[in-house]
Design an enzyme around this catalytic site. Structure first.
Site, PDB file in Angstrom:
ATOM      1  N   HIS A  78     -11.457  -7.659  10.300  1.00  0.00           N
ATOM      2  CA  HIS A  78     -11.893  -7.309   8.951  1.00  0.00           C
ATOM      3  C   HIS A  78     -11.323  -5.932   8.599  1.00  0.00           C
ATOM      4  O   HIS A  78     -11.555  -4.948   9.314  1.00  0.00           O
ATOM      5  CB  HIS A  78     -13.418  -7.298   8.847  1.00  0.00           C
ATOM      6  CG  HIS A  78     -14.014  -8.671   8.850  1.00  0.00           C
ATOM      7  ND1 HIS A  78     -15.228  -8.969   9.420  1.00  0.00           N
ATOM      8  CD2 HIS A  78     -13.543  -9.840   8.333  1.00  0.00           C
ATOM      9  CE1 HIS A  78     -15.490 -10.258   9.256  1.00  0.00           C
ATOM     10  NE2 HIS A  78     -14.484 -10.807   8.603  1.00  0.00           N
ATOM     11  N   GLU A  84     -13.179  -2.303   8.523  1.00  0.00           N
ATOM     12  CA  GLU A  84     -13.972  -1.866   9.672  1.00  0.00           C
ATOM     13  C   GLU A  84     -13.131  -0.954  10.572  1.00  0.00           C
ATOM     14  O   GLU A  84     -12.795  -1.290  11.702  1.00  0.00           O
ATOM     15  CB  GLU A  84     -14.509  -3.105  10.404  1.00  0.00           C
ATOM     16  CG  GLU A  84     -15.435  -3.916   9.503  1.00  0.00           C
ATOM     17  CD  GLU A  84     -15.798  -5.298  10.037  1.00  0.00           C
ATOM     18  OE1 GLU A  84     -15.458  -5.614  11.199  1.00  0.00           O
ATOM     19  OE2 GLU A  84     -16.419  -6.078   9.283  1.00  0.00           O
ATOM     20  N   ARG A 109     -11.926  -6.492   2.772  1.00  0.00           N
ATOM     21  CA  ARG A 109     -12.343  -7.141   4.031  1.00  0.00           C
ATOM     22  C   ARG A 109     -11.344  -8.186   4.521  1.00  0.00           C
ATOM     23  O   ARG A 109     -11.090  -8.307   5.722  1.00  0.00           O
ATOM     24  CB  ARG A 109     -13.703  -7.805   3.795  1.00  0.00           C
ATOM     25  CG  ARG A 109     -14.196  -8.755   4.893  1.00  0.00           C
ATOM     26  CD  ARG A 109     -15.533  -9.335   4.459  1.00  0.00           C
ATOM     27  NE  ARG A 109     -15.980 -10.468   5.248  1.00  0.00           N
ATOM     28  CZ  ARG A 109     -16.900 -10.413   6.209  1.00  0.00           C
ATOM     29  NH1 ARG A 109     -17.420  -9.262   6.550  1.00  0.00           N
ATOM     30  NH2 ARG A 109     -17.287 -11.506   6.854  1.00  0.00           N
ATOM     31  N   HIS A 140     -16.152  -5.505  15.730  1.00  0.00           N
ATOM     32  CA  HIS A 140     -16.424  -5.397  14.294  1.00  0.00           C
ATOM     33  C   HIS A 140     -17.304  -4.178  14.028  1.00  0.00           C
ATOM     34  O   HIS A 140     -17.723  -3.476  14.936  1.00  0.00           O
ATOM     35  CB  HIS A 140     -17.177  -6.642  13.807  1.00  0.00           C
ATOM     36  CG  HIS A 140     -16.394  -7.907  13.812  1.00  0.00           C
ATOM     37  ND1 HIS A 140     -16.063  -8.589  12.665  1.00  0.00           N
ATOM     38  CD2 HIS A 140     -15.867  -8.644  14.828  1.00  0.00           C
ATOM     39  CE1 HIS A 140     -15.378  -9.681  12.966  1.00  0.00           C
ATOM     40  NE2 HIS A 140     -15.252  -9.730  14.280  1.00  0.00           N
ATOM     41  N   GLU A 155     -20.768  -5.480  16.992  1.00  0.00           N
ATOM     42  CA  GLU A 155     -20.897  -4.825  15.686  1.00  0.00           C
ATOM     43  C   GLU A 155     -21.233  -3.366  15.975  1.00  0.00           C
ATOM     44  O   GLU A 155     -22.354  -3.040  16.376  1.00  0.00           O
ATOM     45  CB  GLU A 155     -21.988  -5.483  14.840  1.00  0.00           C
ATOM     46  CG  GLU A 155     -21.704  -6.925  14.442  1.00  0.00           C
ATOM     47  CD  GLU A 155     -20.713  -7.052  13.293  1.00  0.00           C
ATOM     48  OE1 GLU A 155     -20.300  -6.013  12.735  1.00  0.00           O
ATOM     49  OE2 GLU A 155     -20.369  -8.196  12.943  1.00  0.00           O
TER      50      GLU A 155
END
Length: 321
Positions: free
Chosen positions: A74, A77, A134, A205, A279
């Protein structure tokens, strides 16, 4: 403090780097460590940029097991590519002095893609108005004025069943079909053709401080769910020890939201036993625009978590070796 010398050149691991700097860093790492690092080109983006990874490991002449890590699927990020670069630095720093890392580098190869969505990443560096892009940069269907597909909804894993959009202007647009996007194809073909070698599939991510396990569709449960949770919770404990940061562990539907077509789920469906989505920081305070002064602590804690998962997979596979 974050600078490290590679071939006499300083590289600051604790600031964000545009794509040309990351590419030159990859080349320098290969030149500085020719015994253990090679660059492997394995695909092209929609805009015809080469997708490359660093293959890191001791050449034993034998077929080896492998660890996969990709960052920057993405575009917005930015902390993810920063982590991939830090991860590479750390394993290359430690394998000559740390017997455990030396053992793992002998038994396994690490395949690290610092930026998978290169087109999108470059787009986020153009201006403040593109910073939060994104998706990739492929055009939408003929009747759509919006570009880009969410690459992490485009893999052939319960594709388009939940947590996606068919609106091509949506951030979670899943594409016209599974693997419609060349970036998703590249990972699928590279990893899929070697799937028996891979023990771990780690995709990095942000944000949310989570460790996600398969599957994103709540109707499916990973066959090794209990083990994935146990290993993930232990990794979260290692993360917390570094700077006190608490990561939540679970399936995406349980701790975030349901989704389908992710690379993590695809990897587990291929039989790769330990598939996790990291994440990284932050929470809603900074979101995707994590300040550079948080790069170092974020990378340090995530490294401890990733290393726990990798070490577990290694020791289970090579017990007694």
């Amino acid at each position: 403090m974050g600078a490290a010398t590679v071939e006499g050149m300083e590289y600051d691991y604790f600031r964000y780097h545009p794509m040309p700097e990351i590419h030159s860093w990859m080349a320098r790492m290969a030149r500085a460590h020719p015994d253990v690092v090679t660059i492997v080109d394995y695909g092209q983006t929609y805009e015809k940029r080469t997708i490359s990874l660093l293959k890191i490991g001791v050449n034993t002449g034998a077929k080896k097991k492998a660890i996969w890590m990709d960052c920057g699927i993405h575009a917005r990020e930015w902390i993810a590519p920063a982590f991939c670069q830090y991860f590479v630095r750390q394993i290359l720093r430690s394998y000559k002095t740390d017997p455990k890392m030396a053992e793992m580098m002998k038994n396994m190869d690490f395949y690290v893609t610092p930026v998978l969505n290169i087109d999108g990443y470059i787009h986020t560096w153009k201006s403040d108005t593109t910073r939060l892009w994104r998706k990739n940069m492929s055009p939408g269907p003929p009747d759509c004025e919006c570009a880009g597909t969410d690459l992490n909804r485009n893999f052939d894993a319960n594709w388009a069943t939940v947590g996606i959009s068919f609106d091509c202007c949506s951030d979670t647009y899943c594409g016209t079909r599974p693997l419609s996007e060349p970036e998703a194809q590249a990972v699928t073909y590279f990893v899929g053709s070697r799937k028996d070698e891979f023990l771990c599939f780690l995709t990095i991510h942000s944000y949310g401080k989570l460790l996600l396990i398969p599957y994103g569709n709540p109707n499916f449960t990973a066959p090794n769910y209990d083990e994935l949770m146990e290993v993930g919770l232990a990794a979260a404990d290692e993360i917390k020890k570094v700077h006190g940061m608490e990561y939540t562990v679970g399936t995406s539907p349980a701790v975030l939201y349901a989704n389908s077509g992710s690379s993590r789920d695809w990897a587990r469906l291929q039989g790769i036993p330990y598939a996790y989505t990291f994440e990284l920081r932050d929470d809603d305070k900074f979101g995707f625009e994590l300040p550079e002064d948080q790069i170092q602590p974020t990378c340090e804690e995530a490294y401890s978590g990733a290393l726990h998962i990798i070490t577990y997979a290694h020791d289970k596979t090579f017990k007694g070796v």
